[in-house]
Every structure is written in structure tokens, then in C-alpha cells.
Design an enzyme around this catalytic site. Structure first.
Site, PDB file in Angstrom:
ATOM      1  N   CYS A   1       0.706  -0.746   0.148  1.00 21.82           N
ATOM      2  CA  CYS A   1       0.094   0.092  -0.424  1.00 21.82           C
ATOM      3  C   CYS A   1       0.691   1.094   0.495  1.00 21.82           C
ATOM      4  O   CYS A   1       0.624   2.363   0.106  1.00 21.82           O
ATOM      5  CB  CYS A   1      -0.828  -0.433   1.478  1.00 21.82           C
ATOM      6  SG  CYS A   1      -1.807  -1.473   1.478  1.00 21.82           S
TER       7      CYS A   1
ATOM      8  N   LYS B   1     -10.627   6.100   4.318  1.00 23.77           N
ATOM      9  CA  LYS B   1     -11.583   5.801   5.214  1.00 23.77           C
ATOM     10  C   LYS B   1     -12.327   6.702   3.967  1.00 23.77           C
ATOM     11  O   LYS B   1     -13.056   5.512   3.875  1.00 23.77           O
ATOM     12  CB  LYS B   1     -11.881   6.331   6.084  1.00 23.77           C
ATOM     13  CG  LYS B   1     -13.101   6.036   6.530  1.00 23.77           C
ATOM     14  CD  LYS B   1     -13.465   4.337   7.080  1.00 23.77           C
ATOM     15  CE  LYS B   1     -14.971   4.016   7.443  1.00 23.77           C
ATOM     16  NZ  LYS B   1     -15.314   3.952   5.245  1.00 23.77           N
TER      17      LYS B   1
ATOM     18  N   HIS C   1      -9.076   4.205  -1.405  1.00 23.10           N
ATOM     19  CA  HIS C   1      -7.678   3.607  -1.427  1.00 23.10           C
ATOM     20  C   HIS C   1      -7.178   2.987  -2.895  1.00 23.10           C
ATOM     21  O   HIS C   1      -7.250   1.235  -2.718  1.00 23.10           O
ATOM     22  CB  HIS C   1      -7.976   2.323  -0.304  1.00 23.10           C
ATOM     23  CG  HIS C   1      -6.207   1.994  -0.130  1.00 23.10           C
ATOM     24  ND1 HIS C   1      -5.194   2.950  -0.657  1.00 23.10           N
ATOM     25  CD2 HIS C   1      -5.813   0.915   0.435  1.00 23.10           C
ATOM     26  CE1 HIS C   1      -3.964   1.750   0.505  1.00 23.10           C
ATOM     27  NE2 HIS C   1      -4.607   0.886   0.203  1.00 23.10           N
TER      28      HIS C   1
END
Length: 398
Positions: A86, A337, A341
Site C-alpha cells: 500500500c 476511509k 484506497h
């Protein structure tokens, strides 16, 4: 751990970011083109022809630099494709910055892109590489692995589970409020606390609203030598510190590891602060964009990044210290959130928010006179991960 750093040796003179979300209307190529077009100065002072080299960050939307050279139509320029879980977008940015600082290139571009929705990737299922079996946490889904932070934190610091649940809810609640003010966020509506707490469970006490979205999107940055920055923009963003730490991945077999910290984050933050000359991050930073993949992650990160003392982040979260009007705004753009993502783009998206804030173009979420910002990416899971921390500012150090 220490590094020499490249403080104030490079600057960002342009950034672009697409809207994140279920972009069925766009291919990965389309997203790259849209982000790059926004990134280039509108007055034409820099064009693609002026870019010497490119770094592309993507987890699954390309296997080589050709995934960037083809849509942009760049002929025979070097394009390096990177991937680091990530932290992939941050890795593209880090390497691009070092290339300019080294003197190898004058002008470079870092691009991150991901088209997850077309891949069928759900965010829960994935294939792991062959291993020796000692890293047992790899057999867990990401929500399951990060759900362990919640009970572990409560047990270590004597926090009532109801209070921890309220703190986790506050993370989601504030980030959805922030995302509601962001036209590029995947989720643009406020969510009531009762809805967050009553959502279907995914793993442990993590409900649907405790987990970041699965998204499509792209973001990019144009980077030059700091001394040249004002030739291209009146509001450059200066790089103060860049740090990446890859952990030894011993969490699953180390009896001392208790799932209340990410040691990799502690190391990368300490290194980035040393490079940037930061002694008190809670007071010196104007904002922070952190990797809130799950709500308990953000709480633990407040302590690992030095924003809260150990065992107190849950309480300061509930007090509103990290709200947009708090003492240190965290994820004012909505974070993973709410913004979403798309793995390869997230690290650059965080920097994009800093860019907007420094130039006074963050709209309804604009902060008052931001000067110094932090971005943080985490790739992997508790017990074994990579962590990236950057510190950027709106002016060179005096």
C-alpha cells in the site's frame, strides 16, 4: 536508523489527482491521463516533453513502465515501475525525489494508478507468495489482521472496550465528515455514529464503516530542483524528509510483539523527523495524512507517529484533537476511509492534499495557514509491514 536526507533539495511544482471510487467510466489509461493533465502547469511552462524520467507506482494495473509510456505517448523516456504494497505511490514519489536530488535529472514525474474494481478484487481475498509457514498472520484477511489491534490495545492500556469502540467510531465519523467536503472522495456523505456502530461486522469488532473502500484512481507529482521551483509555480511544496522502513516480519513468532504498535512506523517517523529537523511533531505539524486502512489503525498511528503518548490516543481522538478543527487535523481530505484506497495512488493522493492546503485551494476543508505536513503510508499488516513517512512544507527552511 538514520539517513542523510534531502531536506529542501527538491520541490513539487505540480500535482494532479482524479476522483476516487468505482470508476467504471474510466480505464487505467484514462485515469493516468486525467491526473497528468491536472499536474502540468496550465500556463505551459512545463510539458511532458520537459520531463526527463518517470516513476510509476501500481500494484496490479501494469507490469512495467509501458503501462505509463503508452497512455502518455512518451517516446523512449525512462519509466520505472515500482510496487511496495500500500506504500506503492509513496515509493514512486520517494524514488523520483532522490533522482532529482542526486543530480541525475532536472525534472521528473511520479505517478500512481490502480483500477481495482475491474479486477474483481474485493479487499478481502488475495493470493500470498509461497513462504515457510512462520508468518502465520499472512493467512488472515486484512480486516482480520487489523482487527487484532482493538482488543490488544484495550488489554494493554486498560481501556474499556466500549470506550475503544467509541474512539474507533469517531475515526470513521470524522473522516466521513471530511470526505463530505471533498468532491474527489469516493464517499462524500456524513455518516451517523449509530450507523457506523450498527453496520454489519467484517472481522472482530470491525464493521463495514471501520474499513477503507476499494477504489479506482490516479494521482501524480511533478518534481524539480528546489532552486528552480519558483520558475514554474508561486506555491511550490518543498520536501523536508522521506523515510521508508521495511520490517523483519517477526511479529507472528516474537513473544514480545503485542499488536499495539507498528515498529516500522516508529522507525520511519523517527528518521523522517530527524531529516526534517522536527522535535515536536504534534506542535510543529499543521496537518497529517495517515494510513487509516481500518479505524483502530489510525488510533495506533497517533502514538507511533508521536502525536499522542502511549495509551492516550483513544482519549484524544474522542476529545476531537485530530478533527479538522482540532489541535492537529488528521486526514482532512477524508483519508483512505472516505477518499478511498486505489493502492498505487494513495500515497500520492495524501501529498495532493498537502499541495492543495499549502496553496490555499482545499475549498471547504481549507485549514488556516498550514506550513508543514506529514504523510504516512503503511503496507502489510501488524507484525510485518513497510512504512513510509514524508514531511513537506510550503517554504524552504531558514
Amino acid at each position: 536508523m538514520s539517513s542523510n536526507g534531502i531536506r529542501d533539495r527538491v520541490a513539487v511544482v505540480g500535482m494532479g489527482c482524479t476522483a476516487f471510487g468505482e470508476r467504471w467510466d474510466k480505464s487505467a489509461d484514462d485515469l493516468v491521463i486525467d491526473a497528468v493533465q491536472e499536474c502540468l502547469p496550465a500556463d505551459g511552462r512545463l510539458s511532458l516533453a520537459d520531463v526527463d524520467a518517470y516513476w510509476l507506482g501500481t500494484l496490479g494495473s501494469g507490469q512495467s513502465g509501458l503501462a505509463l509510456s503508452r497512455p502518455l505517448g512518451i517516446d523512449y523516456k525512462p519509466v520505472t515501475r515500482v510496487e511496495n504494497y500500500c506504500a506503492t505511490g509513496s515509493e514512486a514519489f520517494r524514488n523520483a525525489c532522490y533522482a532529482v536530488a542526486s543530480g541525475a535529472y532536472d525534472t521528473v514525474m511520479a505517478v500512481g494508478v490502480e483500477k481495482l474494481k475491474d479486477s474483481g478484487f474485493s479487499g478481502l481475498l488475495r493470493a500470498d507468495p509461497p513462504a515457510d509457514g512462520t508468518a502465520s498472520e499472512l493467512s488472515l484477511t486484512a480486516p482480520a489482521a487489523f482487527s487484532l489491534l482493538d482488543p490488544a490495545y484495550c488489554a494493554k492500556y486498560g481501556v474499556d472496550p466500549n470506550d475503544m469502540r467509541s474512539a474507533m467510531t469517531h475515526v470513521a465519523w470524522k473522516n466521513h465528515i471530511n470526505g463530505s467536503k471533498n468532491d474527489k472522495a469516493q464517499f462524500r456523505k456524513e455518516v451517523e455514529r449509530s450507523t457506523i456502530e450498527g453496520a454489519p461486522k467484517v472481522a472482530g469488532r470491525l464493521g463495514v464503516f471501520d474499513c477503507s473502500g476499494v477504489s479506482d484512481g490516479a494521482a501524480c507529482a511533478l518534481i524539480v530542483r528546489a532552486e528552480d521551483a519558483l520558475n514554474y509555480t508561486d506555491t511550490p511544496m518543498y520536501v523536508k524528509g522521506l523515510s521508508l522502513a521495511a520490517g523483519p516480519m517477526r511479529g507472528a513468532v516474537d513473544p514480545a510483539y503485542d499488536f499495539t504498535t507498528f515498529p516500522e512506523v516508529v522507525h520511519s517517523a523517527r528518521d523522517a523527523y530527524a531529516q526534517a529537523g522536527i522535535e515536536d511533531p504534534r506542535r510543529e505539524l499543521s496537518l497529517a495524512e495517515v494510513h487509516d486502512c481500518f479505524t483502530p489503525t489510525e488510533i495506533v498511528l497517533m502514538e507511533d507517529l508521536g502525536f499522542s503518548d502511549r495509551g492516550l490516543a483513544w482519549k484524544e481522538m474522542l476529545a476531537g484533537d485530530f478533527d479538522s478543527d482540532g489541535s492537529l487535523p488528521v486526514n482532512p481530505d477524508g483519508g483512505l476511509k472516505s477518499f478511498g484506497h486505489p493502492v498505487g495512488a494513495s500515497g500520492l493522493r495524501m501529498l495532493y492534499e498537502c499541495w492543495l492546503q499549502f496553496s490555499g485551494r482545499a475549498g471547504r476543508r481549507q485549514l488556516d495557514d498550514p506550513r508543514l505536513a506529514l504523510t504516512h503510508n503503511l503496507g502489510g499488516r501488524p507484525g510485518g509491514c513497510v512504512s513510509f513517512v514524508s514531511v513537506v512544507g510550503n517554504a524552504p527552511s531558514r
